[in-house]
Structures are given as structure tokens and as C-alpha cells.
Design a protein around this motif. Sequence first.
Motif, PDB file in Angstrom:
ATOM      1  N   PRO A  78       0.840  -1.211   0.000  1.00 13.02           N
ATOM      2  CA  PRO A  78       0.000   0.000   0.000  1.00 13.02           C
ATOM      3  C   PRO A  78       0.873   1.259   0.000  1.00 13.02           C
ATOM      4  O   PRO A  78       2.028   1.232   0.428  1.00 13.02           O
TER       5      PRO A  78
ATOM      6  N   GLY B  61      -8.685   2.173  11.362  1.00  6.97           N
ATOM      7  CA  GLY B  61      -8.823   0.966  10.542  1.00  6.97           C
ATOM      8  C   GLY B  61      -7.542   0.420   9.969  1.00  6.97           C
ATOM      9  O   GLY B  61      -7.540  -0.142   8.871  1.00  6.97           O
TER      10      GLY B  61
ATOM     11  N   SER C  74      -7.531  -3.375   9.063  1.00  4.86           N
ATOM     12  CA  SER C  74      -8.452  -3.738   7.983  1.00  4.86           C
ATOM     13  C   SER C  74      -7.886  -3.331   6.626  1.00  4.86           C
ATOM     14  O   SER C  74      -8.269  -3.880   5.597  1.00  4.86           O
ATOM     15  N   ARG C  75      -6.986  -2.352   6.621  1.00  6.50           N
ATOM     16  CA  ARG C  75      -6.394  -1.885   5.362  1.00  6.50           C
ATOM     17  C   ARG C  75      -5.009  -2.478   5.104  1.00  6.50           C
ATOM     18  O   ARG C  75      -4.454  -2.301   4.030  1.00  6.50           O
ATOM     19  N   LEU C  76      -4.439  -3.166   6.102  1.00  6.06           N
ATOM     20  CA  LEU C  76      -3.112  -3.758   5.942  1.00  6.06           C
ATOM     21  C   LEU C  76      -3.246  -5.273   6.035  1.00  6.06           C
ATOM     22  O   LEU C  76      -3.337  -5.833   7.129  1.00  6.06           O
TER      23      LEU C  76
ATOM     24  N   SER D 291      -2.721   6.849   8.769  1.00  6.22           N
ATOM     25  CA  SER D 291      -2.010   5.567   8.636  1.00  6.22           C
ATOM     26  C   SER D 291      -0.619   5.633   9.241  1.00  6.22           C
ATOM     27  O   SER D 291       0.317   5.011   8.745  1.00  6.22           O
TER      28      SER D 291
END
Length: 325
Positions: free
Chosen positions: A92, A218, A221-223, A288
Motif C-alpha cells: 500500500p 482501521g 483492515s487496510r493492511l 495511517s
Amino acid sequence: MPKIDLFLLLITAAVAVASFIPAQGTSAEVLDTLGGVGIALLFFVHGAALPREVVLQGLVQWRLHLFIFAITFVVFPIVVMPFGVLPAAWMPADLLLGFLYLAALPSAVSSSIAFTAMARGNVPAAICSSAASNVFGLLLTPVLLSLMTRTSVEGGFDLTRALGDVVLQLLVPFVAGHIARPGLAGIMAKHERRIGQIDQGIILLIVYTAFSQSVVDGLWSRLPPASVALTAVLCLVLLAVVLAVTAFIARRFGFSRGDEIAAVFCGSKKSLASGLPLAKVLFAAAPSFGMIVLPIMFYNQIQILVGAVLARRYARIGTMPAVAG
């Protein structure tokens, strides 16, 4: 097998606690304020702990110091930049930014000196190089990160704002501490262990508050788990490449064994003690943040474990295994 450092376990525990019991609301605001004060205190202490004579003594070995600086601030970015071609599903954008940030960081001070001493290398050179790397890195890291993110991260990096924040929140306390050193040197020497514990406590606070913010936003949930595993693998590969390149070039340049050891340990280390507070200044508003600092946290643990093994090997046989080439 080297023993796991207690501080590394505490960092891992701070991440785990933040993942399950993140600070939110008023408590998060209070901890964030305490973290900001702690960062200023941390860099004040770093400035007060830097002996002026060490810098002056090290100037005579400018060739070695330039070589170490080149490894820290040139070779690392060159090795990391290709990570940007990895698929976004694995890498990401914020994780890539974390690797670029890792590449731009200065050398670690304490571990560079400790491992150089353990390996029977040039300790005065290690002290001078690692200290100078941290001083100049306060301003060089944002500049280098800005150059790399122009082509690798969408939106780039606000260099003007970053430099202003670094000067105000980090450099001013550092200079103030160095000016106050004559009156504080005796007190700091007497309470060195307690000061070290305070430093570690501030870093743990930064880790907990930063990951709390990211978890609430989150992070997990994103990694995906694959990205976490990839981060560990890439950090190990990065360290292996830098160690091999540093040893190979040091021998081609004809450095003595003691200088080679200093170059290997100072050049391959990246500072968690400076990296986390600096990240808190540069990426304070980033949702993040936890993803951005993940590479430096992985790399720090790997460099400690590998460094301990390597230092013992240097001390035992007097040289590293031959590097291919």
C-alpha cells in the motif's frame, strides 16, 4: 542465539495493547500532548548528551565518515526505491512511504557504538559518525524523503512544512540541550541509566498513541497479513544487501579492519530513537501513521538480532566471510 532485548518486547507489547485497547477521545488527546512534550525532552537530552570534543576528534577521519554517510543516505534509498514497483495489494502507498522514510533516516547511535565495541572496531569513529548522522539527519531526512516521494508516492511530501516542524519541535530542543551540556553533564552521567529508561518510556508512549490512532482509523483492515509478512522479509533483505555492499566497498577502499567494522555497523543501522519522534512530527496528521512506522519497527528488531550475531563473529574470527564480487 542472541537474547531478545526487553525493550523490543515492550515495543511489541505496546503495539498489541494499542491493537486491542486503543486510546480514544480525551485520553488519546492527553497522551498525544504528553508525547509532544516527551519528544521535546528526548531531543533536549540527546543534545545535552553529545560531547563537543567527540565531533572535533572525528573530523580527522573525514574519509570514513563520508563513506558511512553515503551508505546511510545514498545506498539505502537506492536499494529501497525499487520497492515501489510491487503491486499495491502487497505494498500500500502508506507502507511504501514507510520504507522510503526508513531509507532516509539517520544511523542509530547506541547500537552502532555498542556493536562496534563488541566487534573490536573503531569506537571513536563510530561515536562521531552516528552522532553526526543524527544531528544532520534532523534536516537531511525530510529533504531526502521529499526527493524520493516526488516520484514514488502520490501527492509528494510538504518539505517546507516538514522542515519548519522539525526545526521548532526537534532542532531547537536539541540545540538548547547542547548549550546546557556544561551544567548538565555531571547530572546526566550520574543518572545515565534512569535517563535511558525515560527515553525508552517516551518511545513506548509514542508507539502506543500512534498505533492507537491508526487502529481506530482501521489500520488492520487496510493492511493485509501478507503485507506484514512482506515488510519483515523486505527489511531482512534490505539489511543483508546493505551489509554486503558496505563490507565489499570498505575493503575495496582499503579501510582497516577497525574502520570497516565501524562502517558496517554505523552504515547499516537506522535509528528508532530518532525515527519514531521524527515521524510523529512529520506525519502527525496521517491516519495511517502505524503503517508508515511499521518498516522502521521491523527493521530495528532485525538489525539488533543480526548485529549481535555479526559482532560476535567479527570478534571471534577477526573478519566477515568473503563477499562475492
